[in-house]
Enzyme design. Structure first.
Site, mmCIF file in Angstrom:
data_model
loop_
_atom_site.group_PDB
_atom_site.id
_atom_site.type_symbol
_atom_site.label_atom_id
_atom_site.label_comp_id
_atom_site.label_asym_id
_atom_site.label_seq_id
_atom_site.Cartn_x
_atom_site.Cartn_y
_atom_site.Cartn_z
ATOM 1 N N ARG A 22 9.967 1.182 13.381
ATOM 2 C CA ARG A 22 11.120 0.629 13.490
ATOM 3 C C ARG A 22 12.156 0.114 12.576
ATOM 4 O O ARG A 22 12.908 0.522 11.873
ATOM 5 C CB ARG A 22 11.083 -0.365 14.674
ATOM 6 C CG ARG A 22 12.117 -0.667 15.606
ATOM 7 C CD ARG A 22 13.120 -1.426 14.814
ATOM 8 N NE ARG A 22 12.622 -2.948 14.600
ATOM 9 C CZ ARG A 22 13.481 -3.902 13.906
ATOM 10 N NH1 ARG A 22 14.458 -3.365 13.269
ATOM 11 N NH2 ARG A 22 12.765 -4.910 13.481
ATOM 12 N N ASP A 23 11.561 -1.087 11.996
ATOM 13 C CA ASP A 23 12.388 -1.663 10.904
ATOM 14 C C ASP A 23 12.179 -1.042 9.674
ATOM 15 O O ASP A 23 13.294 -0.979 8.980
ATOM 16 C CB ASP A 23 11.862 -3.129 10.607
ATOM 17 C CG ASP A 23 12.777 -3.960 10.168
ATOM 18 O OD1 ASP A 23 14.055 -3.589 10.015
ATOM 19 O OD2 ASP A 23 12.250 -4.881 9.349
ATOM 20 N N HIS A 215 8.060 -12.567 9.687
ATOM 21 C CA HIS A 215 8.337 -11.182 9.384
ATOM 22 C C HIS A 215 9.196 -11.297 8.074
ATOM 23 O O HIS A 215 10.452 -11.787 7.918
ATOM 24 C CB HIS A 215 9.469 -10.660 10.350
ATOM 25 C CG HIS A 215 9.900 -9.239 10.235
ATOM 26 N ND1 HIS A 215 9.756 -8.227 11.214
ATOM 27 C CD2 HIS A 215 10.870 -8.828 9.313
ATOM 28 C CE1 HIS A 215 10.412 -7.351 10.592
ATOM 29 N NE2 HIS A 215 10.917 -7.537 9.488
ATOM 30 N N HIS A 217 10.633 -9.623 4.115
ATOM 31 C CA HIS A 217 11.192 -8.804 3.355
ATOM 32 C C HIS A 217 10.875 -9.209 1.791
ATOM 33 O O HIS A 217 10.610 -10.507 1.509
ATOM 34 C CB HIS A 217 12.443 -8.479 3.548
ATOM 35 C CG HIS A 217 12.834 -7.681 4.852
ATOM 36 N ND1 HIS A 217 13.776 -6.670 4.779
ATOM 37 C CD2 HIS A 217 12.594 -8.047 6.033
ATOM 38 C CE1 HIS A 217 13.773 -6.230 5.998
ATOM 39 N NE2 HIS A 217 12.971 -7.031 7.007
ATOM 40 N N CYS A 248 17.691 -3.594 5.916
ATOM 41 C CA CYS A 248 18.722 -3.894 7.226
ATOM 42 C C CYS A 248 19.854 -2.981 6.950
ATOM 43 O O CYS A 248 20.513 -3.261 5.717
ATOM 44 C CB CYS A 248 19.006 -5.378 7.363
ATOM 45 S SG CYS A 248 20.264 -5.515 8.690
ATOM 46 N N ASN A 257 10.435 -4.209 3.878
ATOM 47 C CA ASN A 257 9.402 -5.295 4.403
ATOM 48 C C ASN A 257 8.284 -5.378 3.389
ATOM 49 O O ASN A 257 8.212 -4.487 2.468
ATOM 50 C CB ASN A 257 9.002 -4.895 5.661
ATOM 51 C CG ASN A 257 10.085 -4.863 6.598
ATOM 52 O OD1 ASN A 257 10.378 -5.471 7.507
ATOM 53 N ND2 ASN A 257 10.555 -3.561 6.991
#
Length: 320
Positions: A22-23, A215, A217, A248, A257
């Site tokens: 996803r990310d 979470h 990065h 993002c 990430n």
């Protein structure tokens, strides 16, 4: 701002949610087919991954890389019924799509800063939170878990520092909807160990019923240092992306990430159980690299584990 904690509270086991699908993929120039995504999922399953933030039920026009959300959930579920699949949803329409697809959890996400939230979902923070209440009512009785995520939780690329009290107010609103897991998102790599301490401790004070997840990065190179601080605080729940994929699309300068294989290596070396095979994660990182067609940021996938030995005869002998 709180001092860096000592390490007495380090947990013996942590949970890792794989967010690469996803990310990771939402900001990559290469758009993978559903079949390629499944190949990556299968490599992660082989390494022991059982918890995925698999996709996002957002507008396909906004994030084309995730336009196959329903198909991907169905395909993964057909292969392994025992995996936990969550998906981001921006509104009730996305929640209904996620419900129909058969996810285990939906993640309601909002930015801690007004400017980033406006760029990310075209809404104010208050509007997003009001929408969450609608989603919660729609999913009531469905058996789907509600999770929360607060983006720009450690700082905003447009506004700078985000007051910790703002993060706490959002967390209280989420907790009021029955959310019991909230991920603090370091959307552009602005977290530092002291900020991690400050925000985790504040959440524990204002919403003690909530499990905090972290979470990070690696935009400024201290993603794993922030993990170390989270571990010192006793945080047991982390999110990472295979290969260090991601960023993002609505935040300038955001890079990937923290890499899942780098995180597993750190935990292994600290004697902390993640339930994941480092060798398997390195293999999965190789699959991600092949599919993306470029070298990914993860370091352990390139260097190998600390005790990976090499044939000395293959190295030139210095002369002098």
């Amino acid at each position: 701002m709180a001092d860096i904690e000592r390490v007495e509270n380090v947990p013996s086991r942590v949970r890792i949610t794989e967010v690469g699908l996803r990310d990771g993929l939402q900001n990559e120039p290469v758009v993978l087919s559903t079949a390629d995504k499944l190949a990556l999922v299968e490599s992660l399953l082989a390494a022991g991954v059982t918890t995925f933030e698999l996709t996002s039920f957002v507008s396909p026009r906004a994030v084309p890389a995730l336009s196959d959300a329903s198909e991907l959930v169905a395909a993964v579920r057909a292969r392994r019924a025992d995996v936990h699949l969550s998906a981001l949803v921006p509104n009730v329409r996305g929640a209904e799509r996620a419900l129909a697809a058969g996810v285990d959890a939906v993640v309601l996400f909002v930015s801690a800063s007004e400017t980033h939230n406006a760029r990310n979902v075209n809404a104010s923070v208050a509007e997003s939170l009001a929408g969450f209440a609608t989603v919660a009512r729609r999913l009531e009785g469905s058996g789907i878990e509600l999770r929360g995520a607060i983006a720009t939780g450690f700082g905003c690329p447009f506004e700078g520092d985000v007051p910790v009290e703002q993060v706490g107010r959002i967390a209280r609103d989420m907790a009021g909807l029955g959310i019991r897991r909230i991920a603090l998102g370091d959307t552009t790599g602005m977290a530092t160990p002291p900020l991690v301490s400050e925000r985790v401790q504040h959440l524990r004070e204002v919403v003690p019923e909530v499990v905090p997840a972290l979470h990070f990065h690696n935009t400024r190179g201290i993603g794993l240092a922030n993990v170390m601080q989270g571990l010192a605080l006793g945080v047991e729940d982390y999110e990472s992306a295979i290969g260090g994929l991601g960023g993002c699309p609505f935040a300038p300068g955001a890079s990937g990430n923290i890499a899942s294989e780098d995180l597993v290596y750190l935990l292994d070396e600290m004697g902390i159980d993640s339930g994941l095979s480092l060798d398997g994660m390195i293999e999965a990182g190789g699959v991600a690299t092949r599919l993306m067609g470029r070298t990914l940021p993860a370091q352990v996938s390139r260097a190998g584990p600390r005790l990976a030995l090499h044939d000395a005869s293959a190295v030139p002998t210095a002369r002098g």
